[in-house]
Design an enzyme around this catalytic site. Structure first.
Site, PDB file in Angstrom:
ATOM      1  N   ARG A  49      13.971  -8.244  11.296  1.00  0.00           N
ATOM      2  CA  ARG A  49      13.245  -7.412  12.262  1.00  0.00           C
ATOM      3  C   ARG A  49      12.189  -8.252  12.974  1.00  0.00           C
ATOM      4  O   ARG A  49      11.664  -9.218  12.411  1.00  0.00           O
ATOM      5  CB  ARG A  49      12.558  -6.240  11.558  1.00  0.00           C
ATOM      6  CG  ARG A  49      13.475  -5.259  10.885  1.00  0.00           C
ATOM      7  CD  ARG A  49      12.712  -4.045  10.385  1.00  0.00           C
ATOM      8  NE  ARG A  49      11.391  -4.392   9.858  1.00  0.00           N
ATOM      9  CZ  ARG A  49      10.515  -3.498   9.417  1.00  0.00           C
ATOM     10  NH1 ARG A  49      10.813  -2.223   9.444  1.00  0.00           N
ATOM     11  NH2 ARG A  49       9.346  -3.874   8.939  1.00  0.00           N
ATOM     12  N   LYS A  70       0.822  -1.214   0.000  1.00  0.00           N
ATOM     13  CA  LYS A  70       0.000   0.000   0.000  1.00  0.00           C
ATOM     14  C   LYS A  70       0.856   1.265   0.000  1.00  0.00           C
ATOM     15  O   LYS A  70       0.560   2.220  -0.714  1.00  0.00           O
ATOM     16  CB  LYS A  70      -0.928   0.014   1.223  1.00  0.00           C
ATOM     17  CG  LYS A  70      -1.948  -1.104   1.259  1.00  0.00           C
ATOM     18  CD  LYS A  70      -2.933  -0.920   2.394  1.00  0.00           C
ATOM     19  CE  LYS A  70      -2.289  -0.961   3.762  1.00  0.00           C
ATOM     20  NZ  LYS A  70      -1.632  -2.244   4.078  1.00  0.00           N
ATOM     21  N   ARG A  83      12.636 -10.518   4.125  1.00  0.00           N
ATOM     22  CA  ARG A  83      13.265  -9.200   4.248  1.00  0.00           C
ATOM     23  C   ARG A  83      14.402  -9.243   5.267  1.00  0.00           C
ATOM     24  O   ARG A  83      14.291  -9.867   6.315  1.00  0.00           O
ATOM     25  CB  ARG A  83      12.200  -8.180   4.674  1.00  0.00           C
ATOM     26  CG  ARG A  83      12.631  -6.749   4.530  1.00  0.00           C
ATOM     27  CD  ARG A  83      11.440  -5.819   4.411  1.00  0.00           C
ATOM     28  NE  ARG A  83      10.488  -5.921   5.515  1.00  0.00           N
ATOM     29  CZ  ARG A  83       9.338  -5.252   5.555  1.00  0.00           C
ATOM     30  NH1 ARG A  83       8.994  -4.466   4.558  1.00  0.00           N
ATOM     31  NH2 ARG A  83       8.528  -5.385   6.590  1.00  0.00           N
ATOM     32  N   ARG A 111      -9.494   1.319   9.447  1.00  0.00           N
ATOM     33  CA  ARG A 111      -8.897   0.016   9.735  1.00  0.00           C
ATOM     34  C   ARG A 111      -9.932  -0.972  10.271  1.00  0.00           C
ATOM     35  O   ARG A 111      -9.674  -2.172  10.313  1.00  0.00           O
ATOM     36  CB  ARG A 111      -7.767   0.204  10.762  1.00  0.00           C
ATOM     37  CG  ARG A 111      -6.764  -0.908  10.833  1.00  0.00           C
ATOM     38  CD  ARG A 111      -5.703  -0.611  11.858  1.00  0.00           C
ATOM     39  NE  ARG A 111      -4.851   0.498  11.481  1.00  0.00           N
ATOM     40  CZ  ARG A 111      -3.713   0.368  10.802  1.00  0.00           C
ATOM     41  NH1 ARG A 111      -3.304  -0.820  10.429  1.00  0.00           N
ATOM     42  NH2 ARG A 111      -2.987   1.416  10.504  1.00  0.00           N
ATOM     43  N   ARG A 122      -0.161 -10.754  12.630  1.00  0.00           N
ATOM     44  CA  ARG A 122      -0.619  -9.522  11.973  1.00  0.00           C
ATOM     45  C   ARG A 122      -1.675  -9.836  10.906  1.00  0.00           C
ATOM     46  O   ARG A 122      -2.657  -9.110  10.759  1.00  0.00           O
ATOM     47  CB  ARG A 122       0.569  -8.796  11.337  1.00  0.00           C
ATOM     48  CG  ARG A 122       1.534  -8.206  12.352  1.00  0.00           C
ATOM     49  CD  ARG A 122       2.792  -7.700  11.696  1.00  0.00           C
ATOM     50  NE  ARG A 122       2.544  -6.527  10.866  1.00  0.00           N
ATOM     51  CZ  ARG A 122       3.401  -6.085   9.935  1.00  0.00           C
ATOM     52  NH1 ARG A 122       4.531  -6.734   9.714  1.00  0.00           N
ATOM     53  NH2 ARG A 122       3.112  -5.000   9.239  1.00  0.00           N
TER      54      ARG A 122
END
Length: 212
Positions: free
Chosen positions: A156, A13, A123, A88, A167
């Site tokens: 991370r 996004k 990542r 949200r 999430r």
């Protein structure tokens, strides 16, 4: 055009929002940026937000809704805006409607959970300079070290598989109903969010330009 960007964490996004903002000359507005601006303004509402954050408390919906409404009433939003990360929840979407904020279209970047897990889970970030890599799509030429400064690359906390799954579960439970809410209003534009950034951008711009 008053546009809302929707998609799971890692759907892209932010990247597409920047491109759309530049292409259509619309301000991109995120919940985080709105709250920071409110605090910086020193307004009574901003002071309330500052106090809540300082206490480590969540900013309640009614305050976020008002801060967003105030931001959307500013001059740079007169010809349209892009909302990223808001609404949200279904309650926030309904509050926007109740406040008289018109949403013209909702761009839903649809990415399967498995692709999100691979995208975020791969990542790697340099622990010293913050440079970002991806083990599959953009690996460091120095292997497990940063090619810019030679420091160690780390995963991370947000990118650990168990965190990503949590999430995604929160997104499906709390945020995906907003997608269906706007689909029911006939405002949803759905874009395939898989593949490289250029391909996703091409699909995104095509569907938005068709709406102009």
């Amino acid at each position: 055009m008053n546009l809302v960007l929707m998609g799971a964490p890692g759907a892209g996004k932010g990247t597409q929002g920047e491109i759309i903002s530049e292409r259509f000359e619309l301000p991109e507005i995120s919940t985080g940026s709105v709250l920071r601006e409110a605090i910086k303004s020193g307004s009574p509402l901003g002071e309330q937000v500052k106090s809540l954050i300082a206490q480590g408390k969540l900013v309640p919906d009614e305050i976020i809704n008002q801060v967003v409404k105030d931001r959307l009433s500013q001059a740079d939003c007169a010809k349209g805006f892009i909302l990223d990360g808001f609404p949200r929840t279904l309650a926030q979407a309904q509050a926007l409607d109740a406040m008289g904020v018109t949403i013209d279209k909702v761009l839903y970047i649809n990415v399967p959970d498995q692709v999100i897990l691979e995208r975020l889970g791969g990542r790697r970030v340099c622990e010293k300079c913050g440079e970002t890599y991806h083990i599959k799509h953009q690996p460091s030429s120095a292997g497990e070290l940063c090619e810019k400064c030679g420091s160690k690359l780390i995963i991370r906390a947000d990118d650990k598989p168990e965190t990503i799954r949590d999430r995604l579960a929160t997104y499906h439970q709390s945020t995906y109903p907003v997608v269906e809410y706007y689909r029911g209003q006939g405002k949803l534009l759905e874009v395939d969010g898989t593949g490289n950034i250029e391909a996703i951008t091409e699909r995104t711009l095509r569907v938005l330009e068709d709406e102009e």
